[in-house]
Structure formats: C-alpha cells, structure tokens
Design a protein around this motif. Structure first.
Motif, mmCIF file in Angstrom:
data_model
loop_
_atom_site.group_PDB
_atom_site.id
_atom_site.type_symbol
_atom_site.label_atom_id
_atom_site.label_comp_id
_atom_site.label_asym_id
_atom_site.label_seq_id
_atom_site.Cartn_x
_atom_site.Cartn_y
_atom_site.Cartn_z
ATOM 1 N N VAL A 184 63.392 -67.437 106.330
ATOM 2 C CA VAL A 184 64.565 -67.770 107.143
ATOM 3 C C VAL A 184 64.584 -66.812 108.332
ATOM 4 C CG1 VAL A 184 67.076 -67.925 107.273
ATOM 5 C CG2 VAL A 184 65.894 -68.592 105.181
ATOM 6 N N LEU A 185 64.468 -67.380 109.534
ATOM 7 C CA LEU A 185 64.632 -66.595 110.763
ATOM 8 C C LEU A 185 66.105 -66.684 111.130
ATOM 9 C CD1 LEU A 185 61.450 -67.874 112.655
ATOM 10 C CD2 LEU A 185 61.745 -65.650 111.542
ATOM 11 N N LEU A 186 66.847 -65.637 110.883
ATOM 12 C CA LEU A 186 68.307 -65.702 110.830
ATOM 13 C C LEU A 186 68.954 -64.874 111.942
ATOM 14 C CD1 LEU A 186 70.853 -66.588 109.252
ATOM 15 C CD2 LEU A 186 70.509 -64.611 107.753
ATOM 16 N N ASP A 187 69.717 -65.548 112.795
ATOM 17 C CA ASP A 187 70.498 -64.863 113.830
ATOM 18 C C ASP A 187 71.745 -64.247 113.193
ATOM 19 O OD1 ASP A 187 71.369 -63.970 116.279
ATOM 20 O OD2 ASP A 187 72.208 -65.901 116.894
ATOM 21 N N VAL A 188 72.160 -63.097 113.697
ATOM 22 C CA VAL A 188 73.351 -62.438 113.150
ATOM 23 C C VAL A 188 74.612 -63.031 113.746
ATOM 24 C CG1 VAL A 188 74.590 -60.258 112.920
ATOM 25 C CG2 VAL A 188 72.102 -60.291 112.731
ATOM 26 N N VAL A 189 74.705 -63.070 115.090
ATOM 27 C CA VAL A 189 75.939 -63.474 115.781
ATOM 28 C C VAL A 189 75.858 -64.953 116.113
ATOM 29 C CG1 VAL A 189 77.432 -63.074 117.748
ATOM 30 C CG2 VAL A 189 76.185 -61.154 116.727
ATOM 31 N N MET A 190 76.709 -65.729 115.460
ATOM 32 C CA MET A 190 76.792 -67.156 115.777
ATOM 33 C C MET A 190 78.257 -67.500 116.012
ATOM 34 S SD MET A 190 73.809 -68.778 113.322
ATOM 35 C CE MET A 190 74.254 -67.834 111.872
ATOM 36 N N GLU A 191 78.894 -68.292 115.125
ATOM 37 C CA GLU A 191 80.313 -68.601 115.328
ATOM 38 C C GLU A 191 81.196 -67.381 115.138
ATOM 39 O OE1 GLU A 191 79.466 -70.238 111.101
ATOM 40 O OE2 GLU A 191 78.375 -69.672 112.914
ATOM 41 N N THR A 192 80.680 -66.390 114.399
ATOM 42 C CA THR A 192 81.361 -65.100 114.265
ATOM 43 C C THR A 192 80.337 -63.993 114.446
ATOM 44 O OG1 THR A 192 81.014 -64.954 111.864
ATOM 45 C CG2 THR A 192 83.029 -66.072 112.608
ATOM 46 N N ASP A 193 80.818 -62.766 114.605
ATOM 47 C CA ASP A 193 79.913 -61.646 114.862
ATOM 48 C C ASP A 193 79.007 -61.317 113.679
ATOM 49 O OD1 ASP A 193 81.006 -61.431 117.341
ATOM 50 O OD2 ASP A 193 82.269 -59.690 116.894
ATOM 51 N N ASP A 194 79.393 -61.754 112.477
ATOM 52 C CA ASP A 194 78.587 -61.442 111.286
ATOM 53 C C ASP A 194 78.256 -62.687 110.468
ATOM 54 O OD1 ASP A 194 81.121 -62.005 110.396
ATOM 55 O OD2 ASP A 194 81.335 -60.198 109.153
ATOM 56 N N ALA A 195 78.208 -63.845 111.132
ATOM 57 C CA ALA A 195 77.939 -65.104 110.420
ATOM 58 C C ALA A 195 76.589 -65.057 109.704
ATOM 59 C CB ALA A 195 77.980 -66.285 111.389
ATOM 60 N N GLY A 196 75.573 -64.486 110.364
ATOM 61 C CA GLY A 196 74.252 -64.423 109.750
ATOM 62 C C GLY A 196 74.217 -63.554 108.508
ATOM 63 N N LEU A 197 74.994 -62.463 108.525
ATOM 64 C CA LEU A 197 75.043 -61.594 107.356
ATOM 65 C C LEU A 197 75.660 -62.310 106.159
ATOM 66 C CD1 LEU A 197 76.145 -58.248 109.048
ATOM 67 C CD2 LEU A 197 73.828 -59.048 108.528
ATOM 68 N N HIS A 198 76.671 -63.131 106.428
ATOM 69 C CA HIS A 198 77.274 -63.922 105.340
ATOM 70 C C HIS A 198 76.272 -64.931 104.785
ATOM 71 C CE1 HIS A 198 81.234 -62.221 105.615
ATOM 72 N NE2 HIS A 198 81.332 -62.513 106.915
ATOM 73 N N GLU A 205 77.591 -72.306 108.696
ATOM 74 C CA GLU A 205 77.859 -73.382 107.742
ATOM 75 C C GLU A 205 76.640 -74.281 107.581
ATOM 76 O OE1 GLU A 205 79.605 -75.428 104.859
ATOM 77 O OE2 GLU A 205 80.462 -73.650 105.813
ATOM 78 N N GLU A 206 76.017 -74.655 108.711
ATOM 79 C CA GLU A 206 74.806 -75.477 108.642
ATOM 80 C C GLU A 206 73.694 -74.726 107.906
ATOM 81 O OE1 GLU A 206 73.476 -76.971 112.371
ATOM 82 O OE2 GLU A 206 75.409 -77.862 112.888
ATOM 83 N N ALA A 207 73.632 -73.416 108.125
ATOM 84 C CA ALA A 207 72.594 -72.612 107.473
ATOM 85 C C ALA A 207 72.763 -72.621 105.964
ATOM 86 C CB ALA A 207 72.636 -71.179 108.006
ATOM 87 N N ARG A 208 74.003 -72.525 105.501
ATOM 88 C CA ARG A 208 74.239 -72.559 104.046
ATOM 89 C C ARG A 208 73.817 -73.898 103.457
ATOM 90 N NH1 ARG A 208 78.425 -68.815 105.416
ATOM 91 N NH2 ARG A 208 79.785 -70.470 106.192
ATOM 92 N N GLU A 209 74.122 -74.983 104.174
ATOM 93 C CA GLU A 209 73.716 -76.312 103.696
ATOM 94 C C GLU A 209 72.190 -76.438 103.685
ATOM 95 O OE1 GLU A 209 75.615 -79.131 106.207
ATOM 96 O OE2 GLU A 209 77.657 -78.659 105.508
ATOM 97 N N LEU A 210 71.558 -75.896 104.734
ATOM 98 C CA LEU A 210 70.106 -75.986 104.841
ATOM 99 C C LEU A 210 69.427 -75.158 103.743
ATOM 100 C CD1 LEU A 210 68.194 -77.414 106.858
ATOM 101 C CD2 LEU A 210 67.962 -75.223 108.039
ATOM 102 N N ALA A 211 69.937 -73.965 103.491
ATOM 103 C CA ALA A 211 69.359 -73.107 102.449
ATOM 104 C C ALA A 211 69.531 -73.724 101.070
ATOM 105 C CB ALA A 211 70.012 -71.728 102.494
ATOM 106 N N THR A 212 70.649 -74.411 100.864
ATOM 107 C CA THR A 212 70.885 -75.086 99.580
ATOM 108 C C THR A 212 69.927 -76.253 99.397
ATOM 109 O OG1 THR A 212 73.233 -74.472 99.677
ATOM 110 C CG2 THR A 212 72.617 -76.244 98.162
ATOM 111 N N ALA A 213 69.681 -76.975 100.493
ATOM 112 C CA ALA A 213 68.810 -78.154 100.427
ATOM 113 C C ALA A 213 67.331 -77.785 100.329
ATOM 114 C CB ALA A 213 69.041 -79.044 101.648
ATOM 115 N N ILE A 243 72.604 -66.682 100.404
ATOM 116 C CA ILE A 243 71.283 -67.040 99.875
ATOM 117 C C ILE A 243 70.948 -66.199 98.650
ATOM 118 C CG2 ILE A 243 68.798 -66.971 100.363
ATOM 119 C CD1 ILE A 243 69.502 -67.704 103.276
ATOM 120 N N ARG A 244 71.197 -64.910 98.736
ATOM 121 C CA ARG A 244 70.816 -64.015 97.648
ATOM 122 C C ARG A 244 71.770 -64.093 96.458
ATOM 123 N NH1 ARG A 244 65.987 -63.907 99.484
ATOM 124 N NH2 ARG A 244 65.365 -62.149 100.821
#
Length: 498
Positions: free
Chosen positions: A75-89, A60-68, A94-95
């Motif tokens: 973007v150095l993006l981790d895959v597994v965060m609050e969910t196993d595929d959060a980074g993929l989402h 969620e923070e990543a989406r806000e940051l990418a928007t801002a 972004i795209r």
C-alpha cells in the motif's frame, strides 16, 4: 460410565502469493500522484510477475479497497487526505481491524511536519516512510522492490509454518491413512514454498493393486489443488511436461525442465513408486534446492510405504477375523454353556429382548470379540486427559480390521465398541446418539457388560435393581432394561459362571 471420546477429529485461511501480478494499492487524494506512480512502475517485474494497480482517493475508499484486496502486496499510502492524519487511520485499520500483517505499508507524505517520521514509525505499524519531494522514480523502484521481497519472504515463512504445523499435527498419528495423507499434504505444501514458489505442486502415487500402473494424485498444492485430488497425474500436467513423465518413471530419476521438475519417489513395497511434480517455477532451482528435492523424493515415499504395509496387514487381519467369526459362531452355537459369563448373558438378554435366533446368535458371537477389545478400551478410561488422544489412535488402529472384515458379526462388535459410551438420553460420546439411533445389539452388549460387572461386586438383588433403575432412560434403553429385569434370575445365574 466413562465420558471419554472414542474417536475424535480436526483448517484455516491463508495468504497466497499471486499467480500473475503483485497487487499495489495507491492511496492519495491527488490524481496526478496515481498517474505518475503507475508511469514510474509501468515496466516493473519481480519473479516474472508485473504489477496490478488499484486506486483510492480518500481514507474511506482506502479502507474499502484494503478490505476488498487482503492479498495486496504493498500500500502506497498518503498521510494527508480529507484530514491531516487520514492515512495513519488507514494504516491502523489495516493492521488492527483487518488483522493484515502481511501487506507492506509505505507511507508517502508531502508534508513531513504533519507526521514526523520518528513518531509515525514508533506509533504505527508501517514498513517505510518516504517524503514525496525526495521520492524519485529510482527510489520508488527501490522501495517497491525491497517491499515485495519482504512480502514474498513473509508469505513464504507463513506457508512454511502452516506446512510444519500440518506435519507436526500429523506426526502423532502416522498410522492412520487419513492422517498420513494429511502428513504428505503438509510436506508438499512446505516443499512448494521452500524451493521457490511453484504454481502447482503435485504428489501422485500408484494404486495398491499389483497390476495398477496409473499414478493418482494424493496431495496437491497451488492452482486448482482441490479439484486435482484423486485425478490421474497425466490429466493435471501441462502438455509440454507429459513426454517426460514416462522417461522419469522408467529411469527412476529427476528431470529439470525450464519451469518444471519431475521427481520419481521409489517405493520399497510396491512395483510402482510415486511422482512429485512442480510446475510454474519462476526461476531455475539452486543446487541446495535440488538436494532438498532429492531428499524429499528419496524419503517421503517411505512414509507412504509404511501406511501401505499397514493396510496390507489390516486386510490380512480382516480376512482372518471373518474366518475366525465363522468358526466362533459355530462354537457358540454348539457349546453355549462353555462360553464366558458375558457371552452367555449377552445371548440370554438378546433372546429375552425378542431378537431372532440368528440375530441373537450373532450378538453372542460378537460378544466374544467385544469382550476382548473392551478391556483395551477400559485402559483409556483411566488415562489423564493429556494421554487420551494417543490412546484413541492406538485403539482405533487395533480394531480397524473388525470394520474392514467381511463379517456381520465383526461389524456388530465394531459398532458396539464405537457406541459403548453413547447414552440413551443423547448425552453420551462420541457422537451424542440418542434412543434407537444406537444399535440394539450395542445396547444389549453394553447393558450385559454393565450387569456382569455389578454381579462381581456381590451386591444384593434389591441394590442391583435400584442401581439399574437409576439408569433407565439415561444410559440404557427402557425396553432392553425391562427384558433384563424380567429375566433377572436366569441372567444372574449365567453371570455367575466362572
């Protein structure tokens, strides 16, 4: 009545290369990853710019940051965060939702089995895939460097595309001053990026008066570009550049400084040429880039000279038009019966409407110009839609001296040509003027012209009146139409003059 536009006109947000830092978004739920990444890249520099880090610890923070920060380079993006595929989402967000195709996405995962590399590369628009266990400081440096180079090249290509679009869009309209300035603006933008990404690119030309020596900025690209247009070039350049300006102008040459270039653009029709200035260059120019700059300096001024010559021609014609209208007005006043049917009908209708004698005389004199030019505009009415725009430009070019002339009569004719397909009910073109916002002289000339055309069809008086009444309050002013109907016999007699 035609519904073609007489005049028409035409801007888009674009991604910019950074001026000071490359933005890096670090997205990972482990704070130590953020700290290690910043430490490993702390002394990183590319094209004279360091890195600026922004951190997010969840999808969620990543989406806000990418928007801002749509101008983030990586973007150095981790895959597994609050969910196993959060980074993929986040990558998909972004795209697809932000529509950001510029930012380079490097996927980092500590659990490669959760998101197999082949599957992720195929199904998600990412640019690199790294396992945290194999990502040493050196490999991270290499990945960031290659991604920044790709980002720079993509932005450069996009700027070149936008510059070319400006040039291509303007190439069909080179004879209009506004379009020529747009044309040069496009060339300046393209040149700025093709030869190395200057922080500021300026094109300044001398004024058109013979004694003008001030170089005024006509096109600018980069820092504060919007604020610099129409400013003196000396006011926009860094102090260290100023001593070289006079030398370049006197020598008609090119000066290459540490991080700036000054290039003189010689003029073939003015004592003073133009000056091209690039400041904030991140590196010395290569030989091929110097050749390109020389080519630009030698040739871009030719385009500007063409416009200058056309302006000179317009001013000469404008003076001739003003003098011609003085003579024409005397002729119309002294020999009213020797004028064309349209001119006689226009003057009689202006009198019938209640115009003053002087104003009716001006309207009749304007009719002599309108009559000649209107036949040109009629050609446009019969053109297919694909050819209307070139016709518009040709006609705008043809009647421009009328607008520039110091003559009320010429201005009446020019305005009437602009308003020839406006309608009383507001459904006309090009401006959708309604009612009394259309000049009364224009209403008189347009109705007189329509009346003369109907007379040539040799229809009965009843049919003529019926067709005129059908346009009451639609195409024509009721008051002007009433004046015509009340003086129908007199106007009919004048309309039948051979």
């Amino acid at each position: 009545m035609s519904n073609q536009f007489l005049f028409a006109d035409e801007p888009a947000q674009q991604q910019e290369l950074p001026q000071e830092f490359w933005k890096i978004l670090i997205v990972d739920d482990e704070p130590e990853v953020h700290a290690v990444t910043k430490l490993a890249l702390s002394d990183f520099s590319f094209l004279g710019r360091g890195l600026e880090f922004h951190s997010a610890y969840s999808g969620e923070e990543a989406r806000e940051l990418a928007t801002a920060h749509p101008d983030a380079a990586i973007v150095l993006l981790d895959v597994v965060m609050e969910t196993d595929d959060a980074g993929l989402h986040v990558a998909r967000f972004i795209r697809e939702e932000l529509g950001n195709r510029f930012t380079r996405i490097i996927l980092r995962t500590g659990q490669p089995g959760q998101a197999p590399e082949r599957t992720v590369i195929v199904n998600y628009d990412i640019n690199d895939y790294k396992s945290k266990t194999e990502l040493t400081a050196q490999k991270l440096f290499t990945a960031v460097m290659s991604s920044l180079r790709s980002y720079r090249d993509i932005i450069t290509i996009d700027h070149s595309r936008q510059g070319l679009e400006k040039v291509i869009a303007s190439s069909t309209n080179l004879f209009a001053l506004q379009s020529m300035e747009h044309f040069i603006d496009g060339l300046v933008q393209q040149l700025s990026w093709v030869i190395g990404g200057a922080r500021q690119t300026l094109y300044a030309a001398a004024g058109r008066s013979p004694d003008s020596e001030q170089l005024i900025i006509k096109a600018a690209y980069g820092e504060e570009s919007d604020m610099l247009i129409n400013q003196r070039i000396q006011a926009a350049l860094p102090k260290k550049v100023l001593p070289e300006v006079d030398k370049v102008i006197r020598s008609h040459g090119i000066h290459y400084g540490d991080d700036f270039v000054l290039a003189y653009c010689p003029s073939q029709c003015r004592p003073q040429g133009a000056l091209l200035c690039l400041t904030g260059l991140s590196r010395p120019l290569m030989d091929s880039e110097r050749e390109l700059l020389q080519l630009f300096a030698d040739n871009v001024q030719l385009a500007h000279d063409n416009v200058t010559c056309l302006q000179d021609t317009d001013e000469l014609l404008a003076g001739l038009v003003a003098r011609l209208m003085e003579l024409e007005q005397e002729k119309v006043a002294q020999l009213p019966d020797k004028q064309s049917a349209f001119v006689q009908v226009s003057q009689a209708l202006a009198d019938a409407y209640g115009m003053s004698k002087a104003r009716a005389q001006q309207t009749a004199t304007a009719a002599t110009l309108y009559e000649r030019a209107e036949s040109l505009f009629a050609v446009m009415d019969n053109q297919p839609a694909t050819r209307v725009s070139p016709c518009q430009e040709r006609l705008k070019r043809a009647v421009r001296p009328l607008h520039m002339a110091d003559s009320d009569v010429a201005h009446i004719a020019y305005r009437a040509l602009n308003e020839r397909i406006e309608r009383w009910d507001g459904l006309g073109l090009p401006a959708g003027k309604q009612g009394d916002s259309i000049a009364v002289e224009s209403q008189v000339l347009v109705l007189a012209n329509h009346f003369c055309r109907l007379q040539k069809e040799d229809i009965s008086e009843a049919d003529l009146l019926q067709r005129l009444e059908a346009e009451r309050g639609r195409h024509f002013s009721p008051a002007v139409l009433d004046a015509l109907v009340k003086n129908l016999k007199n106007l009919t007699k004048k309309a039948r003059v051979s």
